[in-house]
Design a protein around this motif. Structure first.
Motif, PDB file in Angstrom:
ATOM      1  N   GLY A 101       0.794  -1.224   0.000  1.00 31.39           N
ATOM      2  CA  GLY A 101       0.000   0.000   0.000  1.00 31.39           C
ATOM      3  C   GLY A 101       0.823   1.270   0.000  1.00 31.39           C
ATOM      4  O   GLY A 101       0.283   2.365  -0.113  1.00 31.39           O
ATOM      5  N   ALA A 102       2.139   1.149   0.152  1.00 34.15           N
ATOM      6  CA  ALA A 102       3.003   2.331   0.179  1.00 34.15           C
ATOM      7  C   ALA A 102       4.313   2.011  -0.533  1.00 34.15           C
ATOM      8  O   ALA A 102       4.705   0.850  -0.664  1.00 34.15           O
ATOM      9  CB  ALA A 102       3.274   2.761   1.619  1.00 34.15           C
ATOM     10  N   ALA A 103       4.976   3.063  -0.986  1.00 32.45           N
ATOM     11  CA  ALA A 103       6.242   2.874  -1.696  1.00 32.45           C
ATOM     12  C   ALA A 103       7.302   2.285  -0.777  1.00 32.45           C
ATOM     13  O   ALA A 103       8.163   1.515  -1.207  1.00 32.45           O
ATOM     14  CB  ALA A 103       6.717   4.214  -2.262  1.00 32.45           C
ATOM     15  N   HIS A 104       7.217   2.643   0.499  1.00 37.62           N
ATOM     16  CA  HIS A 104       8.187   2.131   1.473  1.00 37.62           C
ATOM     17  C   HIS A 104       7.451   1.435   2.607  1.00 37.62           C
ATOM     18  O   HIS A 104       6.533   1.998   3.206  1.00 37.62           O
ATOM     19  CB  HIS A 104       9.034   3.272   2.035  1.00 37.62           C
ATOM     20  N   ASN A 105       7.849   0.215   2.881  1.00 41.42           N
ATOM     21  CA  ASN A 105       7.282  -0.531   4.003  1.00 41.42           C
ATOM     22  C   ASN A 105       8.182  -0.333   5.223  1.00 41.42           C
ATOM     23  O   ASN A 105       9.341  -0.765   5.213  1.00 41.42           O
ATOM     24  CB  ASN A 105       7.191  -2.022   3.655  1.00 41.42           C
ATOM     25  N   ALA A 204      -0.553  -4.668   2.666  1.00 41.67           N
ATOM     26  CA  ALA A 204      -1.453  -4.432   1.532  1.00 41.67           C
ATOM     27  C   ALA A 204      -2.591  -3.464   1.839  1.00 41.67           C
ATOM     28  O   ALA A 204      -3.139  -2.847   0.923  1.00 41.67           O
ATOM     29  CB  ALA A 204      -2.036  -5.763   1.060  1.00 41.67           C
ATOM     30  N   TRP A 205      -2.952  -3.312   3.123  1.00 40.95           N
ATOM     31  CA  TRP A 205      -4.123  -2.500   3.447  1.00 40.95           C
ATOM     32  C   TRP A 205      -3.814  -1.327   4.378  1.00 40.95           C
ATOM     33  O   TRP A 205      -4.133  -0.181   4.070  1.00 40.95           O
ATOM     34  CB  TRP A 205      -5.206  -3.382   4.064  1.00 40.95           C
ATOM     35  N   ALA A 206      -3.191  -1.613   5.510  1.00 38.66           N
ATOM     36  CA  ALA A 206      -2.963  -0.555   6.501  1.00 38.66           C
ATOM     37  C   ALA A 206      -2.066   0.558   5.970  1.00 38.66           C
ATOM     38  O   ALA A 206      -2.205   1.720   6.371  1.00 38.66           O
ATOM     39  CB  ALA A 206      -2.357  -1.149   7.771  1.00 38.66           C
ATOM     40  N   LEU A 207      -1.148   0.215   5.061  1.00 41.01           N
ATOM     41  CA  LEU A 207      -0.211   1.210   4.537  1.00 41.01           C
ATOM     42  C   LEU A 207      -0.795   2.065   3.415  1.00 41.01           C
ATOM     43  O   LEU A 207      -0.137   3.002   2.948  1.00 41.01           O
ATOM     44  CB  LEU A 207       1.063   0.517   4.023  1.00 41.01           C
ATOM     45  N   LEU A 208      -2.003   1.745   2.983  1.00 37.93           N
ATOM     46  CA  LEU A 208      -2.625   2.546   1.926  1.00 37.93           C
ATOM     47  C   LEU A 208      -2.807   3.991   2.399  1.00 37.93           C
ATOM     48  O   LEU A 208      -3.135   4.228   3.573  1.00 37.93           O
ATOM     49  CB  LEU A 208      -3.979   1.953   1.541  1.00 37.93           C
ATOM     50  N   PRO A 209      -2.626   4.952   1.512  1.00 29.81           N
ATOM     51  CA  PRO A 209      -2.726   6.373   1.900  1.00 29.81           C
ATOM     52  C   PRO A 209      -4.064   6.745   2.532  1.00 29.81           C
ATOM     53  O   PRO A 209      -4.109   7.574   3.445  1.00 29.81           O
ATOM     54  CB  PRO A 209      -2.523   7.104   0.565  1.00 29.81           C
ATOM     55  N   PHE A 210      -5.158   6.142   2.062  1.00 23.70           N
ATOM     56  CA  PHE A 210      -6.463   6.505   2.615  1.00 23.70           C
ATOM     57  C   PHE A 210      -6.770   5.766   3.920  1.00 23.70           C
ATOM     58  O   PHE A 210      -7.817   5.984   4.525  1.00 23.70           O
ATOM     59  CB  PHE A 210      -7.583   6.268   1.593  1.00 23.70           C
ATOM     60  N   ARG A 211      -5.847   4.873   4.358  1.00 24.78           N
ATOM     61  CA  ARG A 211      -5.976   4.245   5.672  1.00 24.78           C
ATOM     62  C   ARG A 211      -5.045   4.961   6.650  1.00 24.78           C
ATOM     63  O   ARG A 211      -5.396   5.963   7.217  1.00 24.78           O
ATOM     64  CB  ARG A 211      -5.661   2.743   5.590  1.00 24.78           C
TER      65      ARG A 211
END
Length: 279
Positions: A101-105, A204-211
């Protein structure tokens, strides 16, 4: 169904006295592929097979070898078949095994943060996500608008606990000395499964920008229903606990009726609540 299949198959192998047959070998490979195709993380449920008893396999011709050739050959073939099935699935559908969900984990630069993520997701009393996971272990199968209330959860988990501690002499004799070992293997498998699902949902989910983006502090998106089926793997754990604490009944039929009607009432409430929510 996949979890029940591999659990029953594994339990059968640990109690089996005869050598592994050709049909069982083929079945093992097929189950490995089946598990992987249902959900890639399910491949972790094959973990207890690494500790299958030596009596199931033909002894090595070279006694100096520290491992059984037949056993590891079968396990390697099963693993390769599972990996190939994943690759074919990805090729057909063009989907990656895990999206980010983000470029960097943040976990890549600080792996120890994963311990905090697990704590916040399943233990932390301040965040409250533990409540969501527990209630969702049943309530999220039909609706995300509600979770089972506490007065339903307590009897539900109490019945589960009672069923695990209900003394069964035949089952005790069936597993014998393998009981404690299989209990440890299954608990380790459940732990690995929880970690894998948590990592996947965090990535996959928590790192998404809208989360939460890169500031995510728990594995948002984890649902209790992901772990419900793994409860069947607690059977050996219950058998092991019965050696120290158990529930004995004079009349087995009465106990079975209590379990049946208790679960039937919970299921009835679940159905009623689902219909009521969507009426």
């Amino acid at each position: 169904m996949a979890v029940f299949t591999i659990t029953a198959f594994t339990l059968n192998l640990f109690t089996q006295k005869d050598k592994l047959s050709h049909k069982q070998t083929i079945a093992l490979i097929c189950i490995g592929v089946f598990l992987t195709l249902t959900k890639s993380v399910n491949a972790l449920l094959l973990f207890p097979l690494l500790f299958l008893p030596k009596r199931l396999f033909s002894p090595n011709k070279n006694e100096r070898l520290p491992f059984n050739i037949q056993k590891w050959a079968i396990l390697v073939v099963t693993g390769i078949a599972a990996i190939i099935s994943i690759l074919i699935w990805q090729k057909i559908y063009g989907q990656p095994l895990l999206t980010t969900g983000a470029a960097h984990n943040p976990l890549h630069s600080n792996p120890l943060k994963f311990i905090t993520i697990l704590f916040n997701t399943y233990i932390s009393p301040t965040i409250g996500y533990t409540d969501t996971v527990l209630r969702g272990s049943v309530g999220e199968f039909s609706s995300f608008k509600y979770h089972l209330p506490l007065f339903i959860l307590i009897p539900l988990f109490s019945l589960l606990f009672l069923s695990l501690l209900h003394y069964n002499k035949k089952d005790q004799e069936l597993l014998g000395e393998q009981t404690g070992k299989l209990a440890v293997y299954n608990l380790a498998t459940i732990g690995l499964f929880v970690c894998a699902v948590s990592y996947a949902m965090y990535t996959a989910w928590a790192l998404l920008p809208f989360r939460f983006g890169e500031g995510a502090y728990y594995a948002d998106g984890v649902q209790g229903r992901y772990f419900t089926a793994t409860a069947v793997m607690l059977v050996p754990v219950g058998l092991w606990l019965q050696k120290y604490i158990n529930v004995r009944t004079k009349n087995e039929k009465v106990f079975n009726l209590i379990m049946f009607f208790g679960l039937a009432l919970i299921l009835s409430f679940y159905i009623f609540e689902t219909v009521w929510t969507y009426k």
